[in-house]
Design a protein around this motif. Structure first.
Motif, PDB file in Angstrom:
ATOM      1  N   MET A   1       6.730  10.263  -8.088  1.00  0.00           N
ATOM      2  CA  MET A   1       6.727   8.959  -7.457  1.00  0.00           C
ATOM      3  C   MET A   1       6.117   9.108  -6.072  1.00  0.00           C
ATOM      4  O   MET A   1       6.507   9.982  -5.309  1.00  0.00           O
ATOM      5  N   LYS A   2       5.165   8.205  -5.752  1.00  0.00           N
ATOM      6  CA  LYS A   2       4.546   8.280  -4.434  1.00  0.00           C
ATOM      7  C   LYS A   2       4.120   6.900  -3.947  1.00  0.00           C
ATOM      8  O   LYS A   2       4.063   5.945  -4.713  1.00  0.00           O
ATOM      9  N   ARG A   3       3.833   6.845  -2.673  1.00  0.00           N
ATOM     10  CA  ARG A   3       3.398   5.604  -2.038  1.00  0.00           C
ATOM     11  C   ARG A   3       2.096   5.152  -2.691  1.00  0.00           C
ATOM     12  O   ARG A   3       1.179   5.933  -2.890  1.00  0.00           O
ATOM     13  N   GLY A   4       2.028   3.875  -3.055  1.00  0.00           N
ATOM     14  CA  GLY A   4       0.841   3.334  -3.697  1.00  0.00           C
ATOM     15  C   GLY A   4       0.938   3.290  -5.220  1.00  0.00           C
ATOM     16  O   GLY A   4       0.070   2.728  -5.878  1.00  0.00           O
ATOM     17  N   ASP A   5       2.005   3.863  -5.774  1.00  0.00           N
ATOM     18  CA  ASP A   5       2.207   3.805  -7.221  1.00  0.00           C
ATOM     19  C   ASP A   5       2.608   2.396  -7.637  1.00  0.00           C
ATOM     20  O   ASP A   5       3.343   1.711  -6.930  1.00  0.00           O
ATOM     21  N   LEU A   6       2.136   1.995  -8.816  1.00  0.00           N
ATOM     22  CA  LEU A   6       2.457   0.697  -9.389  1.00  0.00           C
ATOM     23  C   LEU A   6       3.430   0.886 -10.544  1.00  0.00           C
ATOM     24  O   LEU A   6       3.211   1.746 -11.408  1.00  0.00           O
ATOM     25  N   TYR A   7       4.490   0.077 -10.556  1.00  0.00           N
ATOM     26  CA  TYR A   7       5.487   0.130 -11.622  1.00  0.00           C
ATOM     27  C   TYR A   7       5.812  -1.275 -12.099  1.00  0.00           C
ATOM     28  O   TYR A   7       5.924  -2.201 -11.297  1.00  0.00           O
ATOM     29  N   ARG A   8       5.973  -1.425 -13.417  1.00  0.00           N
ATOM     30  CA  ARG A   8       6.462  -2.682 -13.982  1.00  0.00           C
ATOM     31  C   ARG A   8       7.988  -2.590 -14.030  1.00  0.00           C
ATOM     32  O   ARG A   8       8.546  -1.631 -14.536  1.00  0.00           O
ATOM     33  N   VAL A   9       8.652  -3.609 -13.476  1.00  0.00           N
ATOM     34  CA  VAL A   9      10.111  -3.640 -13.409  1.00  0.00           C
ATOM     35  C   VAL A   9      10.611  -4.839 -14.215  1.00  0.00           C
ATOM     36  O   VAL A   9      10.168  -5.969 -13.988  1.00  0.00           O
ATOM     37  N   THR A  10      11.524  -4.586 -15.140  1.00  0.00           N
ATOM     38  CA  THR A  10      12.122  -5.647 -15.940  1.00  0.00           C
ATOM     39  C   THR A  10      13.221  -6.329 -15.147  1.00  0.00           C
ATOM     40  O   THR A  10      14.064  -5.660 -14.554  1.00  0.00           O
ATOM     41  N   HIS A  11      13.188  -7.649 -15.115  1.00  0.00           N
ATOM     42  CA  HIS A  11      14.176  -8.468 -14.388  1.00  0.00           C
ATOM     43  C   HIS A  11      14.448  -7.907 -12.987  1.00  0.00           C
ATOM     44  O   HIS A  11      15.563  -7.488 -12.686  1.00  0.00           O
ATOM     45  N   PRO A  12      13.443  -7.908 -12.122  1.00  0.00           N
ATOM     46  CA  PRO A  12      13.610  -7.301 -10.793  1.00  0.00           C
ATOM     47  C   PRO A  12      14.663  -7.976  -9.924  1.00  0.00           C
ATOM     48  O   PRO A  12      15.363  -7.304  -9.182  1.00  0.00           O
ATOM     49  N   THR A  13      14.776  -9.285 -10.000  1.00  0.00           N
ATOM     50  CA  THR A  13      15.803 -10.009  -9.247  1.00  0.00           C
ATOM     51  C   THR A  13      16.290 -11.184 -10.086  1.00  0.00           C
ATOM     52  O   THR A  13      15.606 -11.610 -11.025  1.00  0.00           O
TER      53      THR A  13
END
Length: 109
Positions: A1-13
């Motif tokens: 994991m590093k700065r600038g990485d893109l991740y898809r998050v399910t139900h983030p909020t």
């Protein structure tokens, strides 16, 4: 994991109407590598208004369509939800992100 990485998050909020959303990690690397359980992220939306606090991203950055990083809407997310890796921003996009964050946080350029 590093700065600038893109991740898809399910139900983030609970307020987010989408089933999932892509986020980019903006925390400094020393925090990401630490035992701290959360990192600061910026959401990516399909809308791009051309604001100085937005960074245009598209399929070249690993996304399905043209979108933008919204630096005015930073959020702290648990590292444990960052599991669906999408890609990483280029050095050029990271520079744009840094500039947009400076404007969003009213830091000296």
């Amino acid at each position: 994991m590093k700065r600038g990485d893109l991740y898809r998050v399910t139900h983030p909020t609970t307020r987010d109407p989408k089933r999932s959303r892509v986020f980019v990690i903006v925390s400094r690397q020393i925090l990401i590598d630490s035992q701290f359980s959360t990192v600061i992220c910026a959401p990516i939306y399909t809308q791009y208004h051309g604001f100085s606090t937005q960074v245009h991203v598209d399929i070249d950055d690993g996304l399905k369509h043209s979108s933008s990083i919204h630096c005015d809407e930073l959020i702290s997310l648990p590292k444990s939800v960052l599991t669906d890796y999408i890609g990483v921003l280029s050095i050029f996009k990271l520079t744009e992100l840094n500039n947009a964050l400076k404007i969003a946080l009213s830091l000296e350029l």
